[in-house]
Motif scaffolding. Structure first.
Motif, PDB file in Angstrom:
ATOM      1  N   UNK A 126      12.734   8.614   4.427  1.00 28.90           N
ATOM      2  CA  UNK A 126      11.996   8.571   3.170  1.00 28.90           C
ATOM      3  C   UNK A 126      10.698   7.814   3.439  1.00 28.90           C
ATOM      4  N   UNK A 127       9.569   8.407   3.099  1.00 25.54           N
ATOM      5  CA  UNK A 127       8.271   7.804   3.341  1.00 25.54           C
ATOM      6  C   UNK A 127       7.693   7.314   2.019  1.00 25.54           C
ATOM      7  N   UNK A 128       7.176   6.075   2.029  1.00 27.87           N
ATOM      8  CA  UNK A 128       6.682   5.438   0.813  1.00 27.87           C
ATOM      9  C   UNK A 128       5.246   4.997   1.017  1.00 27.87           C
ATOM     10  N   UNK A 129       4.434   5.201  -0.006  1.00 25.99           N
ATOM     11  CA  UNK A 129       3.076   4.692  -0.017  1.00 25.99           C
ATOM     12  C   UNK A 129       3.131   3.181  -0.218  1.00 25.99           C
ATOM     13  N   UNK A 130       2.778   2.426   0.825  1.00 24.45           N
ATOM     14  CA  UNK A 130       2.834   0.960   0.759  1.00 24.45           C
ATOM     15  C   UNK A 130       1.438   0.376   0.634  1.00 24.45           C
ATOM     16  N   UNK A 131       0.573   1.061  -0.084  1.00 25.20           N
ATOM     17  CA  UNK A 131      -0.770   0.547  -0.305  1.00 25.20           C
ATOM     18  C   UNK A 131      -0.688  -0.799  -1.003  1.00 25.20           C
ATOM     19  N   UNK A 132      -1.533  -1.715  -0.607  1.00 22.79           N
ATOM     20  CA  UNK A 132      -1.463  -3.090  -1.128  1.00 22.79           C
ATOM     21  C   UNK A 132      -2.081  -3.155  -2.512  1.00 22.79           C
ATOM     22  N   UNK A 184       7.449   2.686   5.536  1.00 15.62           N
ATOM     23  CA  UNK A 184       6.360   2.239   4.673  1.00 15.62           C
ATOM     24  C   UNK A 184       5.037   2.566   5.357  1.00 15.62           C
ATOM     25  N   UNK A 185       4.225   3.371   4.693  1.00 15.60           N
ATOM     26  CA  UNK A 185       2.929   3.764   5.249  1.00 15.60           C
ATOM     27  C   UNK A 185       1.837   3.004   4.501  1.00 15.60           C
ATOM     28  N   UNK A 186       1.103   2.198   5.254  1.00 16.30           N
ATOM     29  CA  UNK A 186      -0.005   1.439   4.662  1.00 16.30           C
ATOM     30  C   UNK A 186      -1.322   2.030   5.143  1.00 16.30           C
ATOM     31  N   UNK A 187      -2.109   2.634   4.235  1.00  9.99           N
ATOM     32  CA  UNK A 187      -3.372   3.253   4.661  1.00  9.99           C
ATOM     33  C   UNK A 187      -4.394   2.206   5.075  1.00  9.99           C
ATOM     34  N   UNK A 188      -5.189   2.560   6.057  1.00  2.60           N
ATOM     35  CA  UNK A 188      -6.240   1.680   6.553  1.00  2.60           C
ATOM     36  C   UNK A 188      -7.551   2.450   6.497  1.00  2.60           C
ATOM     37  N   UNK A 189      -8.230   2.416   5.347  1.00  9.46           N
ATOM     38  CA  UNK A 189      -9.492   3.165   5.230  1.00  9.46           C
ATOM     39  C   UNK A 189     -10.521   2.654   6.218  1.00  9.46           C
ATOM     40  N   UNK A 190     -11.353   3.548   6.691  1.00 10.14           N
ATOM     41  CA  UNK A 190     -12.453   3.163   7.566  1.00 10.14           C
ATOM     42  C   UNK A 190     -13.472   2.365   6.766  1.00 10.14           C
ATOM     43  N   UNK A 191     -13.792   1.172   7.237  1.00 10.77           N
ATOM     44  CA  UNK A 191     -14.713   0.303   6.507  1.00 10.77           C
ATOM     45  C   UNK A 191     -16.139   0.826   6.605  1.00 10.77           C
ATOM     46  N   UNK A 192     -16.861   0.856   5.505  1.00 11.51           N
ATOM     47  CA  UNK A 192     -18.272   1.248   5.572  1.00 11.51           C
ATOM     48  C   UNK A 192     -19.086   0.209   6.331  1.00 11.51           C
ATOM     49  N   UNK A 193     -20.228   0.598   6.899  1.00  9.57           N
ATOM     50  CA  UNK A 193     -21.018  -0.311   7.725  1.00  9.57           C
ATOM     51  C   UNK A 193     -21.402  -1.597   7.022  1.00  9.57           C
ATOM     52  N   UNK A 194     -21.675  -1.543   5.711  1.00 13.75           N
ATOM     53  CA  UNK A 194     -22.116  -2.749   5.031  1.00 13.75           C
ATOM     54  C   UNK A 194     -21.026  -3.797   4.913  1.00 13.75           C
ATOM     55  N   UNK A 195     -19.739  -3.385   5.175  1.00 14.39           N
ATOM     56  CA  UNK A 195     -18.644  -4.338   5.047  1.00 14.39           C
ATOM     57  C   UNK A 195     -18.434  -5.145   6.320  1.00 14.39           C
ATOM     58  N   UNK A 196     -19.012  -4.680   7.429  1.00 16.13           N
ATOM     59  CA  UNK A 196     -18.729  -5.322   8.712  1.00 16.13           C
ATOM     60  C   UNK A 196     -19.080  -6.800   8.703  1.00 16.13           C
ATOM     61  N   UNK A 197     -20.190  -7.174   8.067  1.00 17.02           N
ATOM     62  CA  UNK A 197     -20.599  -8.570   8.059  1.00 17.02           C
ATOM     63  C   UNK A 197     -19.793  -9.445   7.137  1.00 17.02           C
ATOM     64  N   UNK A 198     -18.921  -8.851   6.304  1.00 20.45           N
ATOM     65  CA  UNK A 198     -18.142  -9.638   5.357  1.00 20.45           C
ATOM     66  C   UNK A 198     -16.804 -10.073   5.913  1.00 20.45           C
ATOM     67  N   UNK A 199     -16.364  -9.489   7.033  1.00 19.67           N
ATOM     68  CA  UNK A 199     -15.069  -9.841   7.617  1.00 19.67           C
ATOM     69  C   UNK A 199     -15.207 -11.158   8.370  1.00 19.67           C
ATOM     70  N   UNK A 200     -14.442 -12.196   8.019  1.00 20.56           N
ATOM     71  CA  UNK A 200     -14.584 -13.494   8.684  1.00 20.56           C
ATOM     72  C   UNK A 200     -14.309 -13.369  10.174  1.00 20.56           C
ATOM     73  N   UNK A 222      -5.920  -6.420  11.274  1.00 19.37           N
ATOM     74  CA  UNK A 222      -4.912  -7.457  11.490  1.00 19.37           C
ATOM     75  C   UNK A 222      -4.353  -7.967  10.172  1.00 19.37           C
ATOM     76  N   UNK A 223      -5.231  -8.129   9.191  1.00 14.58           N
ATOM     77  CA  UNK A 223      -4.754  -8.574   7.884  1.00 14.58           C
ATOM     78  C   UNK A 223      -3.807  -7.542   7.275  1.00 14.58           C
ATOM     79  N   UNK A 224      -4.144  -6.257   7.414  1.00 16.69           N
ATOM     80  CA  UNK A 224      -3.280  -5.202   6.899  1.00 16.69           C
ATOM     81  C   UNK A 224      -1.947  -5.181   7.632  1.00 16.69           C
TER      82      UNK A 224
END
Length: 287
Positions: free
Chosen positions: A2-8, A32-48, A56-58
């Motif tokens: 059984x596959x479940x959407x485990x989106x946070x 449990x399937x947790x999707x990992x969307x591709x981050x847009x370029x403007x988000x790269x500078x926001x990741x600590x 890793x957080x996901x």
């Protein structure tokens, strides 16, 4: 499996719990399937820096979900995967060998009463296996025996839905309400009590016979399941089924009904139930 959407999101817990119950009923594992969307370029500078970023957080969140679910349901094997892509695409990609997929109805998009958003409708339309859409909130049910509703129109899709519904009714110790929604387009929308007797009588008899033939094999296979057959009149089959399933634990339909549009991935009735129903909806595909 059984596959479940485990989106946070706030509804993940309810969907995971429902998936664990289905895995228990089917005696299979839970993924449990947790999707990992591709981050847009403007988000790269926001990741600590130094924490591994979003993947890793996901992964940490997913591991916590797996551990918590396994502890709450020790009788099933629970696994988790991160899957790149959109939420719907990730869930479909991770469910190639699944027996059943569970996804939350998305109530973040509401328009004209629409309850389900693009994730649940895309998954229900494109999945290769059966899908259960779990509502984000449900009203309390009335007292009485548990109830599973299955919509029947005599098509191959509804036959597959009936088989699935019998399994679910037995597993839930529930009554099975087999329902056919009768429309009368040849009489310009007249209700059955206003139609000529020579027309209404044979139509009613044919509908009753179709329901009996659709459920007789299931009654033999599952003699402990009580079957209630109902022929309802409704100019809108989706609305009629939703009303009939108001106090049900589950409403079951085939992915494709008896309509004439062969290229549709999802029939109009199953699509309408996924979008509007406030109970759990199972969209059944054969296999």
């Amino acid at each position: 499996m059984v596959v479940v959407d485990a989106n946070a999101n706030a509804h993940a817990t309810a969907v995971i719990a429902a998936g664990a119950r289905e895995a228990n009923r089917l005696h299979v594992g839970l993924l449990l399937v947790h999707p990992l969307p591709t981050s847009p370029p403007w988000l790269a500078g926001l990741v600590p820096p130094g924490v591994g970023g979003a993947p890793q957080l996901a992964q940490q969140l997913l591991e916590q979900m797996v551990e918590k679910t396994a502890a709450a349901h020790p009788g099933i094997v629970v696994q988790g995967i991160l899957q790149s892509g959109s939420p719907a695409g990730a869930l479909l990609a991770g469910s190639d060998n699944a027996e059943l997929i569970l996804v939350a109805a998305d109530d973040r998009i509401r328009y004209g009463g629409l309850l389900a958003g693009p994730v649940s409708t895309q998954v229900a339309a494109h999945a290769r296996t059966s899908v259960i859409v779990v509502p984000t909130s449900e009203r309390p049910r009335s007292a009485g025996p548990a109830k599973v509703v299955v919509g029947i129109d005599g098509s191959r899709g509804s036959a597959e839905a009936v088989a699935f519904a019998f399994l679910q009714a037995r597993a839930r110790s529930a009554q099975l309400h087999a329902i056919h929604v009768w429309e009368s387009p040849n009489w310009h929308g007249l209700k059955p009590d206003l139609m000529p007797a020579f027309t209404a009588g044979p139509l009613r008899a044919a509908a009753d016979q179709m329901l009996r033939e659709a459920t007789v094999d299931g009654e033999i296979t599952y003699p402990d399941v009580t079957v209630v057959r109902k022929v309802l009149y409704g100019d809108n089959p989706v609305r009629a089924l939703i009303n009939a399933a108001d106090d049900a634990t589950l409403v079951v339909v085939g992915a494709r009904g008896g309509g004439g549009f062969g290229d549709l991935l999802l029939g109009s009735i199953s699509d309408g139930l996924v979008r509007y129903a406030t109970r759990m909806v199972a969209v059944v595909r054969g296999g």
